[in-house]
Design a protein around this motif. Structure first.
Motif: not given
Length: 174
Positions: A79-88, A114-121
């Motif tokens: 769901w978070l991925l969907g929302v982030v993609c929608f907003v971006l 979002t790249l920072v979030g991906l690296i952190s994950l």
């Protein structure tokens, strides 16, 4: 000039000619490079210098934040991925096709984060999977900070270039 005109001038939606946007950009990237996986970078360096309780505090804080991040991703990651993609994508369409400067500015601020979030994950997953502790954990957190600073440097440069282009194209006051 009355109060309303002063406020409209202070909170201008022309982002790239607005001082508040550039202050926000600096604060966002300063904070992003200071808090790595939710841990202040000075705690990482203090744990390396002092060891003992500082090292245990670092490991505990990293463990709590890593478990929290991974739990959130397991529960609502799709769901978070969907929302982030929608907003971006919405910001990109508004910024590029409709030439909304505020959307361009927000996109240039949020997309690299979002790249920072991906690296952190990815780092959190690696820490959890390999049960990294001690010097290896400190090294990984410092490397993660370096990646975040690199992304931030590129993002600030691209944003500054795009902002200068917009200001030259439309003028500083227009």
């Amino acid at each position: 000039m009355d109060l309303f005109d002063t406020l409209v001038e202070l909170i201008d939606m022309r982002s790239f000619s607005n001082l508040w946007f550039w202050i926000a950009l600096a604060v966002v990237w300063s904070s992003a490079s200071h808090w790595v996986l939710g841990v202040p970078i000075d705690l990482v360096y203090r744990a390396g210098r002092m060891g003992g309780q500082a090292e245990r505090d670092l490991e505990d804080l990293v463990r709590v934040n890593v478990n929290r991040m991974l739990y959130i991703m397991q529960v609502s990651g799709v769901w978070l991925l969907g929302v982030v993609c929608f907003v971006l994508s919405g910001l990109l369409v508004l910024g590029v096709f409709y030439d909304v400067e505020f959307a361009q500015a927000v996109f240039l601020l949020v997309c690299p984060l979002t790249l920072v979030g991906l690296i952190s994950l990815v780092m959190a997953n690696r820490i959890s999977r390999e049960q990294i502790q001690g010097a290896g954990l400190r090294k990984l957190l410092v490397r993660c900070r370096l990646y975040i600073q690199l992304i931030g440097t590129i993002a600030i440069f691209v944003t500054a270039m795009w902002g200068m282009y917009q200001n030259l194209k439309y003028g500083f006051l227009g």
